[in-house]
Motif scaffolding. Sequence first.
Motif, PDB file in Angstrom:
ATOM      1  N   LYS A 109       0.842  -1.198   0.000  1.00 11.18           N
ATOM      2  CA  LYS A 109       0.000   0.000   0.000  1.00 11.18           C
ATOM      3  C   LYS A 109       0.877   1.248   0.000  1.00 11.18           C
ATOM      4  O   LYS A 109       2.009   1.211   0.519  1.00 11.18           O
ATOM      5  N   CYS A 110       0.312   2.335  -0.524  1.00 13.89           N
ATOM      6  CA  CYS A 110       1.040   3.611  -0.531  1.00 13.89           C
ATOM      7  C   CYS A 110       1.289   4.061   0.912  1.00 13.89           C
ATOM      8  O   CYS A 110       0.373   4.074   1.731  1.00 13.89           O
ATOM      9  N   LEU A 111       2.530   4.428   1.201  1.00 12.62           N
ATOM     10  CA  LEU A 111       2.905   4.857   2.550  1.00 12.62           C
ATOM     11  C   LEU A 111       2.070   6.056   3.000  1.00 12.62           C
ATOM     12  O   LEU A 111       1.742   6.189   4.171  1.00 12.62           O
ATOM     13  N   GLN A 120       4.691   2.762  -6.782  1.00 13.37           N
ATOM     14  CA  GLN A 120       6.037   2.906  -7.328  1.00 13.37           C
ATOM     15  C   GLN A 120       7.031   2.895  -6.171  1.00 13.37           C
ATOM     16  O   GLN A 120       6.672   3.250  -5.053  1.00 13.37           O
ATOM     17  N   ALA A 121       8.255   2.504  -6.469  1.00 13.70           N
ATOM     18  CA  ALA A 121       9.304   2.604  -5.455  1.00 13.70           C
ATOM     19  C   ALA A 121       9.661   4.078  -5.288  1.00 13.70           C
ATOM     20  O   ALA A 121       9.782   4.811  -6.271  1.00 13.70           O
ATOM     21  N   ASP A 122       9.790   4.502  -4.050  1.00 11.17           N
ATOM     22  CA  ASP A 122      10.098   5.906  -3.800  1.00 11.17           C
ATOM     23  C   ASP A 122      11.030   6.012  -2.589  1.00 11.17           C
ATOM     24  O   ASP A 122      11.029   5.144  -1.726  1.00 11.17           O
ATOM     25  N   HIS A 123      11.806   7.083  -2.548  1.00  7.84           N
ATOM     26  CA  HIS A 123      12.749   7.265  -1.455  1.00  7.84           C
ATOM     27  C   HIS A 123      12.054   7.747  -0.184  1.00  7.84           C
ATOM     28  O   HIS A 123      11.085   8.507  -0.255  1.00  7.84           O
ATOM     29  N   ILE A 124      12.557   7.325   0.975  1.00  9.84           N
ATOM     30  CA  ILE A 124      12.076   7.866   2.250  1.00  9.84           C
ATOM     31  C   ILE A 124      12.785   9.202   2.476  1.00  9.84           C
ATOM     32  O   ILE A 124      12.153  10.236   2.573  1.00  9.84           O
ATOM     33  N   GLU A 125      14.120   9.159   2.539  1.00 11.24           N
ATOM     34  CA  GLU A 125      14.896  10.407   2.537  1.00 11.24           C
ATOM     35  C   GLU A 125      15.236  10.703   1.078  1.00 11.24           C
ATOM     36  O   GLU A 125      15.726   9.827   0.368  1.00 11.24           O
ATOM     37  N   THR A 126      14.968  11.915   0.640  1.00  7.89           N
ATOM     38  CA  THR A 126      14.987  12.206  -0.798  1.00  7.89           C
ATOM     39  C   THR A 126      16.395  12.274  -1.388  1.00  7.89           C
ATOM     40  O   THR A 126      17.369  12.533  -0.683  1.00  7.89           O
ATOM     41  N   ARG A 127      16.444  12.051  -2.700  1.00  5.89           N
ATOM     42  CA  ARG A 127      17.702  12.209  -3.436  1.00  5.89           C
ATOM     43  C   ARG A 127      18.127  13.674  -3.475  1.00  5.89           C
ATOM     44  O   ARG A 127      19.317  13.973  -3.526  1.00  5.89           O
ATOM     45  N   ARG A 145       1.634   6.728  -7.523  1.00  3.37           N
ATOM     46  CA  ARG A 145       2.139   7.709  -8.484  1.00  3.37           C
ATOM     47  C   ARG A 145       1.828   9.136  -8.037  1.00  3.37           C
ATOM     48  O   ARG A 145       2.678  10.012  -8.076  1.00  3.37           O
ATOM     49  N   ARG A 146       0.575   9.355  -7.570  1.00  2.00           N
ATOM     50  CA  ARG A 146       0.162  10.691  -7.162  1.00  2.00           C
ATOM     51  C   ARG A 146       1.013  11.194  -5.991  1.00  2.00           C
ATOM     52  O   ARG A 146       1.558  12.296  -6.025  1.00  2.00           O
ATOM     53  N   CYS A 147       1.122  10.387  -4.937  1.00  2.00           N
ATOM     54  CA  CYS A 147       1.863  10.818  -3.744  1.00  2.00           C
ATOM     55  C   CYS A 147       3.350  10.988  -4.051  1.00  2.00           C
ATOM     56  O   CYS A 147       4.002  11.850  -3.476  1.00  2.00           O
ATOM     57  N   ARG A 156       4.307  21.549  -5.756  1.00  7.59           N
ATOM     58  CA  ARG A 156       3.854  21.945  -4.425  1.00  7.59           C
ATOM     59  C   ARG A 156       2.334  22.163  -4.344  1.00  7.59           C
ATOM     60  O   ARG A 156       1.745  22.049  -3.283  1.00  7.59           O
ATOM     61  N   GLN A 157       1.720  22.488  -5.477  1.00  9.50           N
ATOM     62  CA  GLN A 157       0.266  22.728  -5.469  1.00  9.50           C
ATOM     63  C   GLN A 157      -0.503  21.413  -5.478  1.00  9.50           C
ATOM     64  O   GLN A 157      -1.703  21.399  -5.269  1.00  9.50           O
ATOM     65  N   GLY A 158       0.207  20.339  -5.772  1.00  2.81           N
ATOM     66  CA  GLY A 158      -0.440  19.070  -6.091  1.00  2.81           C
ATOM     67  C   GLY A 158      -1.311  18.480  -5.013  1.00  2.81           C
ATOM     68  O   GLY A 158      -2.378  17.973  -5.290  1.00  2.81           O
ATOM     69  N   GLY A 159      -0.881  18.552  -3.766  1.00  3.66           N
ATOM     70  CA  GLY A 159      -1.551  17.794  -2.728  1.00  3.66           C
ATOM     71  C   GLY A 159      -2.830  18.388  -2.182  1.00  3.66           C
ATOM     72  O   GLY A 159      -3.416  17.854  -1.255  1.00  3.66           O
ATOM     73  N   ARG A 160      -3.292  19.484  -2.749  1.00  5.27           N
ATOM     74  CA  ARG A 160      -4.458  20.159  -2.190  1.00  5.27           C
ATOM     75  C   ARG A 160      -5.714  19.301  -2.176  1.00  5.27           C
ATOM     76  O   ARG A 160      -6.538  19.409  -1.297  1.00  5.27           O
TER      77      ARG A 160
END
Length: 224
Positions: A109-111, A120-127, A145-147, A156-160
């Motif tokens: 599930k999405c974190l 998708q695989a994604d970083h916890i601490e960012t690149r 994908r969205r998160c 930055r506007q995305g999560g509204r």
Amino acid sequence: MDATPTAESAGMAQAIRAPGVETVPNAADFSGLPPRDDDWTDEHWRYLIEWLLRAQLFSARELASLVLGHLNPSQVGTSIASKKTFQAHYPPRKTMAAVLKWHMEQTGKCLDCNTRLELQADHIETREDHGDDADRLENMTLRCRRCNVIRRPSHRQGGRTHLTAEAALMWILFVKRPRTYQAYEVLCRSYGMTMANIRFKEAWAMARWLSREGLYEIDLDSSM
Ligand SMILES: [Zn+2]
């Protein structure tokens, strides 16, 4: 510090102060539902899906196929294991096995939002913050994908709202049913979308296509 607002910051403030999409009533078929998608319950979304199916925008089979395809875990093995930065932590040809083990151990599930779709695989601490050092399996998680996208500084506007921009473009079209392109553009802006107008114009094609089949009403004074 200079307090004079730049054109950009003034524009931002204006966009935030503009009346929101909730001030525009829904089209007749959706009049009993909240005017803002954020306020919709699962029951409201179910109603929309049934409405779209009844209107034959797509078939149940097409919908099922689309959802099943998005449930299928993406090729995280290939995408991670092919990166030199990850391979550096493992003996030759052992990276894929480690990645597959990591993949199995995830929750599926999405974190951030808990969905099982489009993971998708994604970083916890960012690149951005940690560079190549972020490319370690212990630092990887699954996000949808969205998160994944809305964590990027450029979105930055995305999560509204919960909908992605592409989904919101269609939500506005079907639920608000604007009768001119001009009204559609205003609605998209009041929803909080900050992308170039070309995206709204491309999306408006759906209204044109459906109007030719008698499924959407466009006024004569529509500019597109
Ligand atoms: Zn998510």
